[in-house]
Scaffold this motif. Structure first.
Motif, PDB file in Angstrom:
ATOM      1  N   GLN A 199       0.816  -1.214   0.000  1.00 14.22           N
ATOM      2  CA  GLN A 199       0.000   0.000   0.000  1.00 14.22           C
ATOM      3  C   GLN A 199       0.849   1.264   0.000  1.00 14.22           C
ATOM      4  OE1 GLN A 199      -2.427  -1.352   3.231  1.00 14.22           O
ATOM      5  NE2 GLN A 199      -4.236  -1.364   1.938  1.00 14.22           N
ATOM      6  N   ASP A 200       2.029   1.199   0.646  1.00 11.49           N
ATOM      7  CA  ASP A 200       2.917   2.374   0.608  1.00 11.49           C
ATOM      8  C   ASP A 200       3.309   2.704  -0.837  1.00 11.49           C
ATOM      9  OD1 ASP A 200       2.938   2.990   3.272  1.00 11.49           O
ATOM     10  OD2 ASP A 200       4.782   1.912   3.746  1.00 11.49           O
ATOM     11  N   ALA A 201       3.309   1.683  -1.703  1.00 15.41           N
ATOM     12  CA  ALA A 201       3.723   1.896  -3.095  1.00 15.41           C
ATOM     13  C   ALA A 201       2.539   2.247  -4.001  1.00 15.41           C
ATOM     14  CB  ALA A 201       4.421   0.639  -3.616  1.00 15.41           C
ATOM     15  N   ASP A 202       1.314   2.147  -3.495  1.00 17.93           N
ATOM     16  CA  ASP A 202       0.125   2.367  -4.328  1.00 17.93           C
ATOM     17  C   ASP A 202       0.004   3.852  -4.697  1.00 17.93           C
ATOM     18  OD1 ASP A 202      -2.404   2.327  -5.470  1.00 17.93           O
ATOM     19  OD2 ASP A 202      -3.402   2.536  -3.535  1.00 17.93           O
ATOM     20  N   PRO A 203      -0.071   4.190  -6.007  1.00 17.27           N
ATOM     21  CA  PRO A 203      -0.092   5.603  -6.398  1.00 17.27           C
ATOM     22  C   PRO A 203      -1.287   6.383  -5.846  1.00 17.27           C
ATOM     23  CG  PRO A 203      -0.224   4.146  -8.344  1.00 17.27           C
ATOM     24  CD  PRO A 203      -0.039   3.275  -7.140  1.00 17.27           C
ATOM     25  N   VAL A 204      -2.450   5.732  -5.702  1.00 22.37           N
ATOM     26  CA  VAL A 204      -3.624   6.463  -5.176  1.00 22.37           C
ATOM     27  C   VAL A 204      -3.398   6.798  -3.695  1.00 22.37           C
ATOM     28  CG1 VAL A 204      -6.123   6.373  -4.806  1.00 22.37           C
ATOM     29  CG2 VAL A 204      -5.120   5.280  -6.828  1.00 22.37           C
TER      30      VAL A 204
END
Ligand SMILES: Cc1cc2nc3c(=O)[nH]c(=O)nc-3n(C[C@H](O)[C@H](O)[C@H](O)COP(=O)(O)O)c2cc1C
Length: 331
Positions: free
Chosen positions: A180-185
């Motif tokens: 999730q830390d990498a998720d763009p949104v």
């Protein structure tokens, strides 16, 4: 704190009272300090509305927005109690009006209880604790009191008791948080709602409230990365891991459940803060429905997980800014 049934006659609310009630409600925690609430005031009622412009990109169903608004609703109820009235609450009073979350009136007169008074005193120093805790157990009897608070609000506070359950939770969260830390949104949400040290905004998470590198120490659940490598975060310090890890659950998983989870959350946080016990909140992984059902199944929880908390003793306060009541009231 009891909530009364509706009667035909309600006590009028003055403009001064409305400002006070809304200011206290707005001290509630909210995801990323988005403060996703609006209020309308009539002669005898205050209505709480969701502010969709402040919903996170990752929160399409509005779950975290409604938990935040539920927390504000508990504050509104407590503020009504401080005026010496029972709050009369209609939850989701008009199903056709999705943004309208609650209507609150002043009911029968009833003196404030000692616990309510303590919770009111805790409103200014209650905060989301992302720094170290002091060593030592929670005050005797507090945890049982917090569990009672949850039940009174239609929720359950399940303590993650065994090392095995804690390990299972940590495993699920570690993988989910990294993704999730990498998720763009999610990253766009954090950029919109985190502030550097010079920022005067009265919403969003300020640099003083998060570290430059999110805590991933043993004994602590992974923290959301508010910094994103920008070097904004100013929070530092070593300390003990939290004393208690707990999951706030609701029986169902709909709009009323989310509002109840929020009311339970603020009641628990204020009761705890009245004893200088604070919580770190680790809800990022719960934003994915799959992770929520995985946690429910793997930990055999009797309900839908809404919030993950770690509770511990601390003597510091880190109150974050809020917008004033006049900016929250719609004509
Ligand atoms: C639904 C919800 C989800 C939250 N999730 C997190 C989280 O994952 N990590 C975190 O550090 N804080 C989380 N928080 C805490 C908020 O960031 C915090 O309430 C807000 O910044 C205001 O600060 P305060 O609680 O200190 O007044 C959450 C709060 C709510 C109500």
């Amino acid at each position: 704190m009891t909530v009364e049934k509706i009667t035909d006659e309600a006590t009028p609310i003055t403009a001064g009272q409305a400002d006070y009630l809304i200011s206290l409600a707005a001290r509630a925690p909210s995801v990323h300090n988005t403060q996703p609430w609006r209020f309308t005031v009539s002669t005898d009622a205050i209505e709480l509305h969701a502010d969709l412009r402040r919903r996170l990109g990752v929160d399409l169903a509005g779950r975290e927005m409604l938990i935040s608004c539920g927390a504000a609703l508990f504050g509104l109820r407590l503020a009504v109690r401080s005026l010496g009235y029972q709050p009369v609450v209609e939850l989701l009073p008009e199903p056709g009006r999705l943004r309208l979350l609650a209507r609150v009136r002043l009911g029968a007169a009833a003196p404030v209880t000692a616990l309510e008074r303590k919770m009111l005193e805790a409103v200014p120093h209650r905060h989301t604790h992302r720094g170290p805790f002091q060593p030592g157990p929670l005050p005797a009897g507090l945890l049982a009191g917090l569990q009672h608070d949850a039940v009174a609000e239609g929720a359950v506070l399940a303590v993650v008791e065994t090392e095995r359950a804690d390990g299972k939770l940590a495993d699920i969260l570690a993988g989910a948080s990294r993704r999730q830390d990498a998720d763009p949104v999610a990253r766009a949400d954090v950029r919109r709602w985190s502030r550097d040290a010079g920022d005067r905004a009265r919403d969003g998470v300020p640099a003083q409230a998060f570290p430059a590198v999110p805590g991933r120490e043993a004994g602590r659940l992974p923290q959301r990365d508010f910094d994103l490598g920008r070097g904004f975060g100013l929070l530092t310090g070593d300390g003990s891991p939290a004393e208690v890890t707990a999951v706030l659950l609701t029986g169902g998983d709909g709009r009323a459940d989310w509002l109840n989870a929020g009311q339970a959350l603020q009641r628990i946080l204020l009761h705890a803060a009245s004893k200088w016990v604070f919580a770190s909140l680790h809800t990022q992984p719960l934003e994915a429905a799959t992770i929520r059902s995985l946690i429910k199944t793997r930990l055999a929880l009797p309900g839908s997980p809404q919030m993950l908390l770690q509770l511990g003793v601390a003597r510091t306060t880190q109150a974050t800014a809020r917008r004033p009541a006049r900016e929250l009231i719609d004509p």
